[in-house]
Design an enzyme around this catalytic site. Sequence first.
Site, short mmCIF file in Angstrom:
data_model
loop_
_atom_site.label_atom_id
_atom_site.label_comp_id
_atom_site.label_asym_id
_atom_site.label_seq_id
_atom_site.Cartn_x
_atom_site.Cartn_y
_atom_site.Cartn_z
N ASP A 97 -2.07 -10.48 1.15
CA ASP A 97 -2.82 -9.79 -0.12
C ASP A 97 -4.21 -10.17 -0.18
OD1 ASP A 97 -3.13 -8.54 -2.29
OD2 ASP A 97 -1.80 -9.81 -3.50
N ASN A 109 -6.27 -8.59 -2.76
CA ASN A 109 -6.52 -8.55 -4.21
C ASN A 109 -5.65 -8.68 -5.31
OD1 ASN A 109 -4.18 -6.34 -4.10
ND2 ASN A 109 -5.68 -4.69 -3.93
N ASP A 158 -2.47 -8.05 -6.04
CA ASP A 158 -1.41 -7.02 -6.71
C ASP A 158 0.03 -7.36 -6.21
OD1 ASP A 158 -1.51 -6.25 -4.25
OD2 ASP A 158 -2.05 -4.10 -4.70
N ASP A 164 -2.02 -5.89 2.34
CA ASP A 164 -3.26 -4.80 2.45
C ASP A 164 -3.78 -4.67 3.85
OD1 ASP A 164 -4.90 -6.33 1.77
OD2 ASP A 164 -4.53 -6.01 -0.48
N ASP A 224 2.41 2.97 13.10
CA ASP A 224 4.11 3.45 12.92
C ASP A 224 4.20 4.82 12.82
OD1 ASP A 224 6.80 3.26 12.50
OD2 ASP A 224 6.69 1.33 11.59
N ASP A 261 9.30 5.36 15.06
CA ASP A 261 10.65 5.22 14.36
C ASP A 261 11.63 6.04 14.75
OD1 ASP A 261 11.57 3.60 12.01
OD2 ASP A 261 11.68 5.67 11.13
N GLU A 302 11.68 2.81 19.19
CA GLU A 302 12.55 2.21 18.30
C GLU A 302 14.10 2.54 18.65
OE1 GLU A 302 14.23 0.66 13.95
OE2 GLU A 302 13.46 2.85 14.13
N HIS A 358 11.62 -6.37 11.45
CA HIS A 358 11.85 -6.30 10.03
C HIS A 358 13.11 -5.96 9.46
CE1 HIS A 358 11.02 -2.09 11.31
NE2 HIS A 358 11.00 -1.76 10.17
N ASP A 359 14.16 -5.36 10.43
CA ASP A 359 15.27 -4.82 9.81
C ASP A 359 16.34 -6.02 10.08
OD1 ASP A 359 14.41 -2.29 9.12
OD2 ASP A 359 14.73 -1.65 10.91
#
Length: 518
Positions: free
Chosen positions: A6, A8, A10, A14, A83, A185, A248, A309-310
Amino acid sequence: MRSFMDSNGDGIGDLPGVLSKLDYLQWLGVKAIWLTPIYPSPMKDFGYDVADYKGIHPHYGTMQDFDELLKGVHARDMKLIMDLVPNHTSNEHPWFKESSSSRDNPKRDWYIWCDAKKDGSPPNNWLAEFGDSAWEWDEHTQQYYLHSFLKAQPDLNFRNKEVQEAIFDVMRFWLDKGVDGFRVDSIAHLIKDKLLRNNPVNPAFEVYMQASKQFLKIFSTNQPEVHEVIHAMRDVLDAYKDRVMIGELYLSVSGIVSYYGGTNKGVQLPANFQLITEDWKANKLAVTIDKSEALLPHTGWSHWAIGNHDQTRVISRVGKRLAKVAAFLLLTLRGTPAMYYGDEIGMHNVSIPPGEMKDPQGLMEPEKNFSRDPQRTPMQWSNKDHAGFSTGNPWLPVASDYKEINITMEQQDNQSLLMLYKRLISFRQQEPSLSTGEYFPVFANNEILVYIRQREGADRFLVVLNIGSMKGIFVQEEAAGLQGAIELATTKRMEGSKIGKMIELEAGEGIIVRLNKS
């Protein structure tokens, strides 16, 4: 993407954050990076519900930020993979707003609509991946629409050529900008049974499983016509030089191989997740690898991954003891290895308090613990606040042991998992037999997995891995005559020593042997 870096404050990763860490990725030896969706989205499924295929979500930056990142990636002789999410859009996408406005709208057939049964129930028994019915009733037009995932993610109708052309136009938009390819995907979902027939009951279903597994997805995924769509996508890609498509797929080895296409004009890299889904017994992994090698088309090239990530992180899945040998396996097999951020430092699943759960899959069946949040927590860069990921409060909690497990600490420790990954990647890239050589199985039992990597005219390498929970022994046959010295090992003190007829390895140990020339 959300959890990498990150810039910034938040709490959300990013594009400028990724740009700031390109030097680290180059140092590690990474040659290509894949970004999860960065498009404008309501974020019901963290970007996999796309509202605009040609924009950038403000959380992630601007199109200028993307252009700068792409320039920075290419300046370091790396590739950038986008993606692509073609199976479905957000219900806030302009296409769906038009489609759902009336039955006679020109885009009505861009999505899959169907009348209710006489009793008002959905057209068939298909279930969404997150467990509920795959059909959602639209009161305004008095029909159901199909959604393979959330109801906020209506499926596009890929039997409609206009839909295909619209997605091809999206591909060209990003290819014209210079991206190096796409990870597609849910590629097996693109075409559904034309007759919308019921899926058969899964006889192996147990109550602890995800609700979506009650039926076998025979008619709702992996239809033969999907390959026609993929061939057309490949034609778009092949109009550009040196671009790649990664698909995928959660299929059997034979199912994965079918996606290369009969003339190798399908997906260049159908994703092989067998090392994630298979039981980690050396003999079982050996069969999976051998089968993948045997069925691979002559002109095909493999893809391997031990995390994504899954799925549960590799250390949480197989145990800390096997972390280093898992790296050896991934980086010595034939094919393109895909690494998940943080696996190189030993990040593990993080327990997420119920009130902080974000993942829609977990929220659908909270009692079954299927949330993917635990493996998506922020990258652990340093021992600073929030692991150096952000100056603000991260979108998911950081692991409590981030002060011990982080990149800064492990870069200073030659015995660390990170430094082993760096050495393995470098060694793989400099040795032709490991980067592009053939694979030859040698031996496997419950603990030990042994194979040779060899390219004609280059040095041969013997890989011996103990993937078990106890000491393992490999005794080579007299006729084999394999001799040489250990080049790399999970335990550095073993390096340089010569192998004999019998090789003993403790659980979680692995070696790469440069074999003597015969």
